[in-house]
Write a protein that holds these residues in place. Structure first.
Motif, PDB file in Angstrom:
ATOM      1  N   ILE A  90       0.831  -1.203   0.000  1.00  0.00           N
ATOM      2  CA  ILE A  90       0.000   0.000   0.000  1.00  0.00           C
ATOM      3  C   ILE A  90       0.868   1.256   0.000  1.00  0.00           C
ATOM      4  N   VAL A  91       1.871   1.290   0.885  1.00  0.00           N
ATOM      5  CA  VAL A  91       2.722   2.484   0.963  1.00  0.00           C
ATOM      6  C   VAL A  91       3.462   2.710  -0.355  1.00  0.00           C
ATOM      7  N   SER A  92       4.000   1.645  -0.947  1.00  0.00           N
ATOM      8  CA  SER A  92       4.736   1.825  -2.202  1.00  0.00           C
ATOM      9  C   SER A  92       3.816   2.297  -3.319  1.00  0.00           C
ATOM     10  N   ILE A  93       2.602   1.779  -3.369  1.00  0.00           N
ATOM     11  CA  ILE A  93       1.653   2.223  -4.390  1.00  0.00           C
ATOM     12  C   ILE A  93       1.273   3.681  -4.170  1.00  0.00           C
ATOM     13  N   PHE A  94       1.016   4.054  -2.918  1.00  0.00           N
ATOM     14  CA  PHE A  94       0.654   5.442  -2.638  1.00  0.00           C
ATOM     15  C   PHE A  94       1.803   6.388  -3.000  1.00  0.00           C
ATOM     16  N   ALA A 152      -6.744   7.302  16.983  1.00  0.00           N
ATOM     17  CA  ALA A 152      -7.150   6.157  17.815  1.00  0.00           C
ATOM     18  C   ALA A 152      -5.936   5.386  18.317  1.00  0.00           C
ATOM     19  N   TYR A 153      -4.959   5.158  17.437  1.00  0.00           N
ATOM     20  CA  TYR A 153      -3.741   4.460  17.862  1.00  0.00           C
ATOM     21  C   TYR A 153      -2.949   5.289  18.866  1.00  0.00           C
ATOM     22  N   LEU A 154      -2.881   6.600  18.642  1.00  0.00           N
ATOM     23  CA  LEU A 154      -2.168   7.474  19.570  1.00  0.00           C
ATOM     24  C   LEU A 154      -2.818   7.449  20.948  1.00  0.00           C
ATOM     25  N   ARG A 155      -4.132   7.485  20.968  1.00  0.00           N
ATOM     26  CA  ARG A 155      -4.867   7.426  22.245  1.00  0.00           C
ATOM     27  C   ARG A 155      -4.589   6.104  22.956  1.00  0.00           C
ATOM     28  N   ALA A 156      -4.668   4.994  22.230  1.00  0.00           N
ATOM     29  CA  ALA A 156      -4.410   3.681  22.834  1.00  0.00           C
ATOM     30  C   ALA A 156      -2.966   3.584  23.317  1.00  0.00           C
ATOM     31  N   TRP A 157      -2.028   4.112  22.541  1.00  0.00           N
ATOM     32  CA  TRP A 157      -0.608   4.057  22.916  1.00  0.00           C
ATOM     33  C   TRP A 157      -0.351   4.890  24.166  1.00  0.00           C
ATOM     34  N   TRP A 192      -0.588  15.631  -0.098  1.00  0.00           N
ATOM     35  CA  TRP A 192      -0.974  15.654   1.314  1.00  0.00           C
ATOM     36  C   TRP A 192      -1.482  14.295   1.767  1.00  0.00           C
ATOM     37  N   LEU A 193      -2.188  13.592   0.890  1.00  0.00           N
ATOM     38  CA  LEU A 193      -2.710  12.282   1.263  1.00  0.00           C
ATOM     39  C   LEU A 193      -1.586  11.262   1.376  1.00  0.00           C
ATOM     40  N   VAL A 194      -0.664  11.273   0.427  1.00  0.00           N
ATOM     41  CA  VAL A 194       0.472  10.353   0.469  1.00  0.00           C
ATOM     42  C   VAL A 194       1.275  10.587   1.744  1.00  0.00           C
ATOM     43  N   ILE A 195       1.527  11.843   2.072  1.00  0.00           N
ATOM     44  CA  ILE A 195       2.271  12.175   3.287  1.00  0.00           C
ATOM     45  C   ILE A 195       1.515  11.691   4.527  1.00  0.00           C
ATOM     46  N   ALA A 196       0.207  11.885   4.556  1.00  0.00           N
ATOM     47  CA  ALA A 196      -0.595  11.449   5.704  1.00  0.00           C
ATOM     48  C   ALA A 196      -0.550   9.927   5.870  1.00  0.00           C
ATOM     49  N   VAL A 197      -0.723   9.194   4.786  1.00  0.00           N
ATOM     50  CA  VAL A 197      -0.741   7.727   4.837  1.00  0.00           C
ATOM     51  C   VAL A 197       0.618   7.188   5.289  1.00  0.00           C
ATOM     52  N   VAL A 198       1.687   7.695   4.678  1.00  0.00           N
ATOM     53  CA  VAL A 198       3.026   7.212   5.012  1.00  0.00           C
ATOM     54  C   VAL A 198       3.402   7.626   6.440  1.00  0.00           C
ATOM     55  N   SER A 199       3.093   8.859   6.808  1.00  0.00           N
ATOM     56  CA  SER A 199       3.428   9.346   8.153  1.00  0.00           C
ATOM     57  C   SER A 199       2.705   8.551   9.230  1.00  0.00           C
ATOM     58  N   ARG A 200       1.451   8.219   9.002  1.00  0.00           N
ATOM     59  CA  ARG A 200       0.694   7.422   9.965  1.00  0.00           C
ATOM     60  C   ARG A 200       1.392   6.099  10.238  1.00  0.00           C
ATOM     61  N   GLY A 202      -8.384  10.151   3.589  1.00  0.00           N
ATOM     62  CA  GLY A 202      -7.781  11.193   4.418  1.00  0.00           C
ATOM     63  C   GLY A 202      -8.380  11.236   5.815  1.00  0.00           C
ATOM     64  N   VAL A 203      -9.702  11.228   5.887  1.00  0.00           N
ATOM     65  CA  VAL A 203     -10.387  11.271   7.184  1.00  0.00           C
ATOM     66  C   VAL A 203     -10.092  10.010   7.992  1.00  0.00           C
ATOM     67  N   LEU A 204     -10.175   8.855   7.357  1.00  0.00           N
ATOM     68  CA  LEU A 204      -9.917   7.597   8.071  1.00  0.00           C
ATOM     69  C   LEU A 204      -8.458   7.478   8.524  1.00  0.00           C
ATOM     70  N   THR A 205      -7.530   8.003   7.736  1.00  0.00           N
ATOM     71  CA  THR A 205      -6.120   7.962   8.117  1.00  0.00           C
ATOM     72  C   THR A 205      -5.896   8.776   9.386  1.00  0.00           C
ATOM     73  N   ILE A 206      -6.451   9.970   9.430  1.00  0.00           N
ATOM     74  CA  ILE A 206      -6.305  10.824  10.613  1.00  0.00           C
ATOM     75  C   ILE A 206      -7.033  10.206  11.808  1.00  0.00           C
TER      76      ILE A 206
END
Length: 176
Positions: A70-74, A165-170, A86-94, A156-160
């Motif tokens: 997924i990351v390589s395709i994005f 959610a992961y940050l909260r759990a962590w 912005w979407l590619v950066i968001a997906v990869v950064s997440r 974009g919305v689901l990535t954020i």
């Protein structure tokens, strides 16, 4: 090493192939390689569960193969201008932030158990649908611009939301 793990390794090997196909302008072949990767993901999971061949290696390798693909395709679609930067950066950064969080928890001797959250599963599904839509639309000139725009915003919305959610759990895990 068993059959499901070999199939998963084959999917890992497909990652640079799909990336090369995309950056060399062979979008139709990239689409078919992506579909093959998706089929292999379903097949290795079915075989592992049906025949009791699940392994610890497979538990780590399977999601890693999916994320690499997924990351390589994005990234490739972003470089080509088929997805907004912005979407590619968001997906990869997440993904990078999640990996860094897991590594930091291990370094601090508070290992976190990795469990996919519902929002993360929805995010992954949306990413796959977006990637497949863009590959099919670019490769076969289907005229799916409206759908592509909607999927970009959904991803974009689901990535954020997934990162939050992961940050909260962590943070809950790390604070005890």
């Amino acid at each position: 090493m068993n059959i499901p793990n070999l199939i998963t390794l084959g999917r890992v090997i497909l990652v640079p192939v799909v990336f090369w196909l995309l950056v060399s302008g062979q979008t139709q072949l990239a689409f078919f390689a992506f579909v093959l990767a998706g089929i292999s993901d379903a097949v290795d999971g079915f075989i592992a569960k049906r025949f009791g061949l699940s392994t610890e290696l497979g538990a780590y390798l399977d999601p890693l193969a999916d994320k690499l693909l997924i990351v390589s395709i994005f990234v490739a679609l972003g470089v080509m201008g088929a997805l907004p930067s912005w979407l590619v950066i968001a997906v990869v950064s997440r993904d990078i932030l999640i990996v860094l969080g897991v590594m930091l928890s291990w370094l601090l001797d508070q290992p976190v158990r990795i469990r996919p959250l519902i929002v993360s599963k929805a995010n992954t599904l949306a990413q796959i649908v977006l990637a497949a839509t863009v590959l099919a639309d670019d490769g076969f000139k289907l005229g799916l611009e409206g759908l592509r725009i909607a999927l970009v915003w959904i991803v974009g919305v689901l990535t954020i939301a997934s990162l939050a959610a992961y940050l909260r759990a962590w943070l809950r895990h790390m604070s005890g």
